[in-house]
Motif scaffolding. Structure first.
Motif, PDB file in Angstrom:
ATOM      1  N   LEU A 280       0.666  -1.207  -0.018  1.00 63.04           N
ATOM      2  CA  LEU A 280      -0.261  -0.018  -0.693  1.00 63.04           C
ATOM      3  C   LEU A 280       1.271   1.283  -0.136  1.00 63.04           C
ATOM      4  N   PHE A 281       1.593   1.602   0.702  1.00 61.84           N
ATOM      5  CA  PHE A 281       3.335   2.498   0.873  1.00 61.84           C
ATOM      6  C   PHE A 281       3.955   2.283  -0.015  1.00 61.84           C
ATOM      7  N   ALA A 282       3.865   1.243  -1.076  1.00 59.65           N
ATOM      8  CA  ALA A 282       5.334   1.089  -2.593  1.00 59.65           C
ATOM      9  C   ALA A 282       5.222   2.501  -2.944  1.00 59.65           C
ATOM     10  N   PRO A 283       3.881   3.631  -3.590  1.00 62.30           N
ATOM     11  CA  PRO A 283       4.018   4.152  -4.371  1.00 62.30           C
ATOM     12  C   PRO A 283       4.335   5.070  -3.907  1.00 62.30           C
ATOM     13  N   LEU A 284       4.516   5.326  -2.524  1.00 63.68           N
ATOM     14  CA  LEU A 284       4.626   6.563  -1.948  1.00 63.68           C
ATOM     15  C   LEU A 284       6.742   7.094  -2.056  1.00 63.68           C
ATOM     16  N   PHE A 285       7.242   5.859  -2.136  1.00 68.82           N
ATOM     17  CA  PHE A 285       8.835   5.743  -2.313  1.00 68.82           C
ATOM     18  C   PHE A 285       9.545   5.256  -3.834  1.00 68.82           C
ATOM     19  N   VAL A 286       8.495   4.963  -3.880  1.00 68.11           N
ATOM     20  CA  VAL A 286       9.117   4.033  -5.694  1.00 68.11           C
ATOM     21  C   VAL A 286       7.642   3.822  -6.559  1.00 68.11           C
ATOM     22  N   LYS A 287       8.022   3.412  -7.921  1.00 68.39           N
ATOM     23  CA  LYS A 287       7.076   3.838  -9.461  1.00 68.39           C
ATOM     24  C   LYS A 287       6.316   1.765  -8.800  1.00 68.39           C
ATOM     25  N   GLU A 288       5.777   1.463  -7.779  1.00 69.47           N
ATOM     26  CA  GLU A 288       5.178   0.767  -8.165  1.00 69.47           C
ATOM     27  C   GLU A 288       3.866   0.245  -7.786  1.00 69.47           C
TER      28      GLU A 288
ATOM     29  N   LYS B  32      15.365  -5.997  -7.404  1.00 70.82           N
ATOM     30  CA  LYS B  32      15.296  -6.202  -8.552  1.00 70.82           C
ATOM     31  C   LYS B  32      13.891  -6.881  -9.077  1.00 70.82           C
ATOM     32  N   VAL B  33      13.031  -7.051  -7.544  1.00 74.22           N
ATOM     33  CA  VAL B  33      11.484  -7.551  -8.133  1.00 74.22           C
ATOM     34  C   VAL B  33      10.681  -6.369  -7.485  1.00 74.22           C
ATOM     35  N   GLY B  34      10.868  -5.839  -6.804  1.00 76.08           N
ATOM     36  CA  GLY B  34      10.259  -4.639  -6.714  1.00 76.08           C
ATOM     37  C   GLY B  34       9.764  -5.140  -5.434  1.00 76.08           C
ATOM     38  N   ALA B  35       9.932  -3.594  -4.047  1.00 80.17           N
ATOM     39  CA  ALA B  35       9.011  -4.034  -2.206  1.00 80.17           C
ATOM     40  C   ALA B  35       8.140  -4.869  -1.581  1.00 80.17           C
ATOM     41  N   ALA B  36       7.101  -4.123  -2.978  1.00 74.91           N
ATOM     42  CA  ALA B  36       5.692  -4.641  -2.794  1.00 74.91           C
ATOM     43  C   ALA B  36       5.880  -6.198  -2.902  1.00 74.91           C
TER      44      ALA B  36
END
Length: 299
Positions: free
Chosen positions: A112-120, A244-248
């Motif tokens: 849920l918070f990932a878009p605040l830090f990275v483009k996911e 590499k795979v994304g934080a989410a």
């Protein structure tokens, strides 16, 4: 998804399994060491290895002054604060409650918070796979002997454990922008250094309580495993794979931790594994495979 991305997913599973098995490895050590002191020895012992490897691999160890302040904040929250919060959550609630409220919501908050830090993006596949995995890990935790306790006596511990899942997700995500400028090794080195530095004053009253002369090979093995495998190897492998795979996606693989802890209990402490826990492991594995099959270009 590119075929070589499976290497990173395998690394995430391996690291989560190591962290889960470490519950069993550290259990006997906690009878000798105060938990905060043991954490300090773990992270503090890893710091020289981090800097040595960083120097040998990249030629220098520096970061900018602005980024050093950010890494100090990450270390304070993500190492010092998080480790202490986890320990006190276990102290003031049941292990099952602490595990469920700590582990299960963590990846949800990370997604849920990932878009605040990275483009996911929080994709449909990630939502479905995450939901299935969360059901599975809940079965693993609640299928044990303790089960879920709704007693008001556990409220403080429950709130701490739930807070850990929020803070932990933010801690992971806050590393992502820095890993666009520095290697995962460099980021890990510096936030662990600062986290250890801030943790040291809290341990001052604990050193004299340890009978250092009575330490056995088992204690030193547990310390070495925590320093070299659970910290040096695991933090670099986890952060590198997460990049590499994304934080989410990566944080859903934390669901392997309770399953590995159950397996370690069965192998080393003769603890029973229930049918509900086996079913939960199957659900969790299916959800994680489903997440791993998503193409990153869609994420």
């Amino acid at each position: 998804m590119k075929s070589n991305n499976w290497i990173y997913y395998i690394a995430l599973v391996l690291v989560a399994a190591i962290w889960g098995a470490n519950f069993g490895v550290s259990r006997s050590a906690m009878e000798t060491f105060d938990p905060v002191l043991f954490s300090f020895i773990r992270f503090g012992g890893a710091v020289p290895f981090f800097f040595l490897i960083l120097k040998l691999k990249e030629g220098n160890v520096g970061v900018s002054r602005r980024d050093m302040l950010a890494l100090a904040g990450i270390g304070l929250v993500g190492v010092t604060g998080l480790e202490i919060a986890v320990m006190y959550s276990i102290k003031y609630t049941t292990l099952a409650n602490a595990s469920l409220l700590n582990v299960a919501p963590w990846p949800i908050f990370a997604a849920l918070f990932a878009p605040l830090f990275v483009k996911e993006r929080f994709t449909r596949r990630l939502a479905i796979g995450g939901a299935v995995s969360m059901v599975g890990v809940s079965f693993v935790i609640l299928g044990g002997e303790e089960g879920l306790s709704l007693s008001s006596d556990n409220m403080v511990g429950n709130m701490l454990a739930f807070g850990v899942s929020i803070i932990g997700a933010l801690f992971n995500l806050s590393c992502m922008p820095l890993m666009k400028r520095y290697s995962p090794l460099r980021v890990s080195t510096w936030f662990i250094f600062f986290g250890t530095l801030f943790m040291f004053p809290i341990t001052l009253g604990s050193w004299g309580k340890v009978d250092w002369g009575s330490l056995t090979a088992e204690h030193y093995t547990a310390i070495g495993f925590n320093i070299l495998i659970c910290t040096v190897f695991s933090f670099v492998a986890w952060n590198g794979s997460m990049l590499k795979v994304g934080a989410a996606r990566a944080n859903f693989f934390r669901y392997v931790v309770p399953a590995a802890a159950v397996a370690a209990g069965y192998l080393f402490f003769d603890e029973q594994v229930t049918g509900l826990q086996l079913a939960g492991t199957a659900f969790m594995a299916a959800g994680l495979v489903w997440i791993g099959m998503e193409r990153q270009s869609k994420g």
